[in-house]
Design a protein around this motif. Structure first.
Motif, PDB file in Angstrom:
ATOM      1  N   LEU A 204     -48.410  26.389 -36.513  1.00 33.87           N
ATOM      2  CA  LEU A 204     -49.817  26.519 -36.871  1.00 33.87           C
ATOM      3  C   LEU A 204     -50.578  25.240 -36.594  1.00 33.87           C
ATOM      4  CD1 LEU A 204     -51.932  28.394 -38.126  1.00 33.87           C
ATOM      5  CD2 LEU A 204     -51.309  27.464 -40.356  1.00 33.87           C
ATOM      6  N   GLU A 205     -49.952  24.111 -36.886  1.00 40.21           N
ATOM      7  CA  GLU A 205     -50.602  22.806 -36.697  1.00 40.21           C
ATOM      8  C   GLU A 205     -50.871  22.527 -35.228  1.00 40.21           C
ATOM      9  OE1 GLU A 205     -51.777  18.851 -38.240  1.00 40.21           O
ATOM     10  OE2 GLU A 205     -51.830  20.931 -38.832  1.00 40.21           O
ATOM     11  N   THR A 206     -49.891  22.788 -34.362  1.00 35.39           N
ATOM     12  CA  THR A 206     -50.057  22.480 -32.944  1.00 35.39           C
ATOM     13  C   THR A 206     -51.035  23.422 -32.275  1.00 35.39           C
ATOM     14  OG1 THR A 206     -48.097  23.829 -32.492  1.00 35.39           O
ATOM     15  CG2 THR A 206     -47.784  21.457 -32.681  1.00 35.39           C
ATOM     16  N   LYS A 207     -51.323  24.544 -32.899  1.00 37.23           N
ATOM     17  CA  LYS A 207     -52.318  25.456 -32.335  1.00 37.23           C
ATOM     18  C   LYS A 207     -53.731  25.090 -32.762  1.00 37.23           C
ATOM     19  CE  LYS A 207     -49.220  29.445 -32.086  1.00 37.23           C
ATOM     20  NZ  LYS A 207     -48.903  30.778 -32.662  1.00 37.23           N
ATOM     21  N   SER A 208     -53.854  24.275 -33.810  1.00 38.33           N
ATOM     22  CA  SER A 208     -55.200  24.012 -34.326  1.00 38.33           C
ATOM     23  C   SER A 208     -55.506  22.534 -34.471  1.00 38.33           C
ATOM     24  CB  SER A 208     -55.362  24.718 -35.676  1.00 38.33           C
ATOM     25  OG  SER A 208     -54.334  24.312 -36.573  1.00 38.33           O
ATOM     26  N   ILE A 209     -54.784  21.840 -35.361  1.00 38.03           N
ATOM     27  CA  ILE A 209     -55.148  20.474 -35.713  1.00 38.03           C
ATOM     28  C   ILE A 209     -54.075  19.514 -35.242  1.00 38.03           C
ATOM     29  CG2 ILE A 209     -55.716  18.918 -37.605  1.00 38.03           C
ATOM     30  CD1 ILE A 209     -56.538  21.342 -39.203  1.00 38.03           C
ATOM     31  N   PHE A 210     -54.431  18.525 -34.426  1.00 37.44           N
ATOM     32  CA  PHE A 210     -53.509  17.492 -34.006  1.00 37.44           C
ATOM     33  C   PHE A 210     -53.899  16.189 -34.675  1.00 37.44           C
ATOM     34  CE2 PHE A 210     -51.126  19.728 -30.888  1.00 37.44           C
ATOM     35  CZ  PHE A 210     -52.004  20.662 -30.364  1.00 37.44           C
ATOM     36  N   LYS A 211     -52.994  15.262 -34.604  1.00 32.58           N
ATOM     37  CA  LYS A 211     -53.236  13.993 -35.277  1.00 32.58           C
ATOM     38  C   LYS A 211     -54.002  13.020 -34.381  1.00 32.58           C
ATOM     39  CE  LYS A 211     -50.904  10.503 -38.030  1.00 32.58           C
ATOM     40  NZ  LYS A 211     -49.628   9.875 -38.370  1.00 32.58           N
ATOM     41  N   ILE A 241     -35.656  24.303 -34.000  1.00 35.69           N
ATOM     42  CA  ILE A 241     -36.096  24.570 -32.631  1.00 35.69           C
ATOM     43  C   ILE A 241     -36.010  26.067 -32.321  1.00 35.69           C
ATOM     44  CG2 ILE A 241     -35.534  24.214 -30.190  1.00 35.69           C
ATOM     45  CD1 ILE A 241     -36.980  21.874 -31.498  1.00 35.69           C
ATOM     46  N   LYS A 242     -34.954  26.713 -32.755  1.00 35.82           N
ATOM     47  CA  LYS A 242     -34.828  28.155 -32.540  1.00 35.82           C
ATOM     48  C   LYS A 242     -35.969  28.901 -33.225  1.00 35.82           C
ATOM     49  CE  LYS A 242     -29.776  28.283 -32.034  1.00 35.82           C
ATOM     50  NZ  LYS A 242     -28.506  28.747 -32.652  1.00 35.82           N
ATOM     51  N   GLU A 243     -36.337  28.425 -34.407  1.00 40.49           N
ATOM     52  CA  GLU A 243     -37.394  29.100 -35.162  1.00 40.49           C
ATOM     53  C   GLU A 243     -38.760  28.907 -34.507  1.00 40.49           C
ATOM     54  OE1 GLU A 243     -38.673  31.655 -37.985  1.00 40.49           O
ATOM     55  OE2 GLU A 243     -36.585  31.046 -37.657  1.00 40.49           O
ATOM     56  N   VAL A 244     -39.060  27.691 -34.019  1.00 33.85           N
ATOM     57  CA  VAL A 244     -40.363  27.483 -33.374  1.00 33.85           C
ATOM     58  C   VAL A 244     -40.431  28.232 -32.047  1.00 33.85           C
ATOM     59  CG1 VAL A 244     -40.787  25.262 -34.503  1.00 33.85           C
ATOM     60  CG2 VAL A 244     -39.654  25.298 -32.273  1.00 33.85           C
ATOM     61  N   LYS A 245     -39.301  28.429 -31.396  1.00 23.48           N
ATOM     62  CA  LYS A 245     -39.285  29.252 -30.182  1.00 23.48           C
ATOM     63  C   LYS A 245     -39.658  30.697 -30.517  1.00 23.48           C
ATOM     64  CE  LYS A 245     -35.860  26.892 -27.260  1.00 23.48           C
ATOM     65  NZ  LYS A 245     -34.519  27.046 -26.632  1.00 23.48           N
ATOM     66  N   ARG A 246     -39.106  31.193 -31.628  1.00 19.32           N
ATOM     67  CA  ARG A 246     -39.437  32.559 -32.037  1.00 19.32           C
ATOM     68  C   ARG A 246     -40.921  32.706 -32.365  1.00 19.32           C
ATOM     69  NH1 ARG A 246     -33.953  32.659 -34.130  1.00 19.32           N
ATOM     70  NH2 ARG A 246     -34.577  31.580 -36.047  1.00 19.32           N
ATOM     71  N   LYS A 247     -41.540  31.604 -32.724  1.00 14.54           N
ATOM     72  CA  LYS A 247     -42.973  31.629 -33.033  1.00 14.54           C
ATOM     73  C   LYS A 247     -43.817  31.321 -31.799  1.00 14.54           C
ATOM     74  CE  LYS A 247     -42.299  30.498 -37.886  1.00 14.54           C
ATOM     75  NZ  LYS A 247     -42.531  31.906 -38.288  1.00 14.54           N
ATOM     76  N   ASN A 248     -43.146  31.325 -30.624  1.00 13.59           N
ATOM     77  CA  ASN A 248     -43.841  31.181 -29.329  1.00 13.59           C
ATOM     78  C   ASN A 248     -44.568  29.849 -29.176  1.00 13.59           C
ATOM     79  OD1 ASN A 248     -43.091  33.815 -28.434  1.00 13.59           O
ATOM     80  ND2 ASN A 248     -44.711  34.669 -29.706  1.00 13.59           N
ATOM     81  N   MET A 249     -43.982  28.801 -29.695  1.00  9.58           N
ATOM     82  CA  MET A 249     -44.539  27.473 -29.432  1.00  9.58           C
ATOM     83  C   MET A 249     -44.407  27.167 -27.949  1.00  9.58           C
ATOM     84  SD  MET A 249     -43.540  23.776 -31.115  1.00  9.58           S
ATOM     85  CE  MET A 249     -44.283  24.154 -32.694  1.00  9.58           C
ATOM     86  N   ARG A 250     -45.368  26.437 -27.397  1.00  8.32           N
ATOM     87  CA  ARG A 250     -45.358  26.098 -25.979  1.00  8.32           C
ATOM     88  C   ARG A 250     -44.050  25.413 -25.589  1.00  8.32           C
ATOM     89  NH1 ARG A 250     -50.403  22.484 -25.421  1.00  8.32           N
ATOM     90  NH2 ARG A 250     -49.871  22.060 -27.578  1.00  8.32           N
ATOM     91  N   PHE A 251     -43.472  25.883 -24.472  1.00  9.16           N
ATOM     92  CA  PHE A 251     -42.144  25.404 -24.084  1.00  9.16           C
ATOM     93  C   PHE A 251     -42.141  23.911 -23.781  1.00  9.16           C
ATOM     94  CE2 PHE A 251     -44.102  27.032 -20.158  1.00  9.16           C
ATOM     95  CZ  PHE A 251     -43.927  25.985 -19.285  1.00  9.16           C
TER      96      PHE A 251
END
Length: 552
Positions: A204-211, A241-251
């Motif tokens: 959720l963070e990487t899709k919206s708010i970065f530091k 890492i497996k979990e964030v892949k399942r959430k379709n985080m950018r490769f």
């Protein structure tokens, strides 16, 4: 009461910003006297005593610590302790003090102290460092709601759920605290819930708010949470890492996170060496990292794959995994630059750079991609030669064998020009002045005269670092080349001039040619007659010589 200055609806975004330290804990105040009257818990070395008006009738031994307690408050909260006390009575215990042992209690005596305080109604501080082991200990002792309302399992569960929902960094702390507990965190799904929470927040963070400025916009590197998750143990990191892949985080983001974790936890340690136990751990670690690498093109850098391949070879991982890495690197080689091929060695008896790793990849390319266009092979040869010139040729610890292995990794016809190769050889010979004539000859055996530019040829014929036979060979070839050039130029000149004359003065030239031909015929006849006369004279002389010899 919960002591925290953040609200649940703000969730985890504040964790990404600098702020004052939060004392996030829950305190269970004393709200009962219990069966024993006013109580307090005191420690004397490895013994714990409940100070009450009632004599202790229960001793619990955990590890090397002894707790002098009472049966009623303890059995009223724990099914497990109730069972042990019941079994102790059936084995002959009456009114005497009963002693029981509790083995393998999660968190050991530290958790039992908190449990005792809870059972006696004494205040305890539940925080992010002890909630996981205390939750596991409560399950171990079966302190559930069916036995008593508001028991320890439900209270720790409520605090645990709030923390993993509201705080990113405290969730990581809880996950780290699970490392000291062998199996219960996994069985009770504590680890799974922490990982799912972290993956959800990171996605959720990487899709919206970065530091802000700490983010490299072009490469997705150094996102704030990379540093946070780099402290995780490899099994927890792999599951994350497996979990964030399942959430379709950018490769690319997933690949960058793996690179960051490896640089912090694995590759930076390689130069210090490992004992046999650590080697086994690192073998599993490297294999696990390779298995979770994103399969998409450009998800990880060529440099990282080379380093992870080096680590894999160092720790003797499954050969199939190293083969996969070599093939993947071979696919990437056409897009690599020289800097991507830099892998340092950390052993004193080897060269500064690990040339062997590069050789493996180049050989893999030559083996599986020989059907590619010739121009592509030329490009790889240029990359290899540039690597030799820019990186390794000056390394005075690089062996002749390793230097030659990189040259030999590609087919002989892979190089259009040998200028860079010659430069690399000359630099290597200069940085290794003690080489024997045989070693110098082996270095230069791949050098082809006809693939050198005029400048390189002139330099080579005056270069006293080259073996003598190579210099002589080049000088002879230069003489042959010059002779052929002169003949070719002369022939071309005559042919061109003749054609011009024929076009201008065809009639005159024809007449002159006929006269010259007739003249040449007369001359030939004269020469034949002279030759016959010489033959006759020669016969006469031979006869005379024969007679003279007989007369002697």
């Amino acid at each position: 009461m919960f002591n925290q200055d953040t609200q649940p609806n703000k969730m985890f975004y504040q964790d990404a910003q600098p702020r004052r330290k939060v004392n996030q804990c829950v305190s269970f105040p004393s709200n009962q006297q219990g069966a024993t009257g006013k109580t307090s818990l005191e420690r004397r070395k490895n013994r714990w005593f409940i100070q009450t008006n009632v004599t202790s009738d229960l001793i619990i031994n955990v590890e090397e610590n002894i707790f002098h307690l009472h049966k009623v408050p303890m059995v009223s909260k724990s099914v497990y302790i109730n069972k042990l006390v019941f079994e102790g009575r059936n084995n002959g215990g009456t009114n005497s003090v009963l002693s029981i042992n509790i083995e393998n209690l999660p968190g050991g005596s530290l958790m039992l102290e908190l449990i005792v305080r809870f059972c006696y109604g004494l205040p305890i501080n539940l925080n992010v460092t002890n909630v996981a082991p205390l939750y596991c200990a409560a399950h171990f002792l079966d302190m559930n709601e069916d036995f008593e309302q508001g028991n320890l399992i439900s209270k720790t569960e409520a605090f645990f759920s709030f923390i993993i929902f509201s705080s990113w960094k405290h969730t990581i702390q809880i996950l780290k605290s699970c490392e000291a507990i062998p199996s219960l965190p996994k069985e009770l799904k504590l680890e799974k819930r922490c990982i799912e929470s972290l993956a959800w927040k990171a996605s959720l963070e990487t899709k919206s708010i970065f530091k802000g400025e700490n983010m490299h916009n072009s490469t997705d590197k150094e996102i704030w949470w990379f540093e946070d998750v780099s402290v995780l143990r490899v099994d927890h990191f792999v599951e994350l890492i497996k979990e964030v892949k399942r959430k379709n985080m950018r490769f690319r983001l997933v690949g960058s996170c793996i690179e960051y974790w490896a640089s912090k936890r694995l590759l930076a340690m390689a130069k210090h060496g490992f004992d046999s136990t650590e080697k086994d751990v690192q073998r599993v670690t490297v294999g696990s990292l390779i298995e979770i690498l994103p399969v998409e093109e450009n998800s990880v850098s060529c440099s990282f794959l080379l380093h992870i391949l080096k680590a894999g070879l160092m720790f003797d991982i499954d050969p199939e995994l190293t083969r996969q890495l070599e093939n993947r690197l071979a696919l990437m080689l056409e897009k690599c630059c020289v800097e991507d091929l830099i892998v340092r060695n950390y052993r004193e008896n080897e060269g500064i750079y690990d040339v062997g790793i590069v050789v493996k990849v180049v050989k893999a390319y030559a083996k599986y991609f020989t059907s590619n266009s010739t121009s592509t092979m030329y490009m790889i040869a240029s990359l290899v030669d540039e690597y030799l010139v820019s990186i390794v040729a000056r390394d005075d610890r690089l062996s002749v064998k390793n230097f030659l292995s990189l040259i030999e990794a590609l087919p002989k016809n892979a190089r259009v020009w040998h200028d860079k190769l010659y430069t690399a050889m000359d630099m290597y010979l200069k940085s290794h002045p003690t080489l024997t004539e045989e070693e110098r000859s082996s270095i230069c055996k791949f050098l082809q005269y006809d693939k050198l530019s005029k400048v390189a040829k002139n330099h080579a014929m005056k270069n006293d670092r080259l073996p003598l036979k190579v210099t002589i060979k080049f000088l002879l070839l230069e003489q042959v080349h010059m002779t052929r050039s002169i003949l070719a130029v002369g022939s071309n000149f005559v042919r061109t001039k003749s054609q011009a004359i024929v076009r201008r003065e065809l009639g005159k030239r024809w007449v002159k040619a006929q006269k010259e031909i007739a003249f040449m015929k007369d001359e030939m006849e004269k020469m034949k007659m002279q030759f016959n006369d010489l033959e006759k004279c020669g016969g006469t002389l031979r006869n005379k010589m024969g007679l003279y010899l007989k007369s002697m």
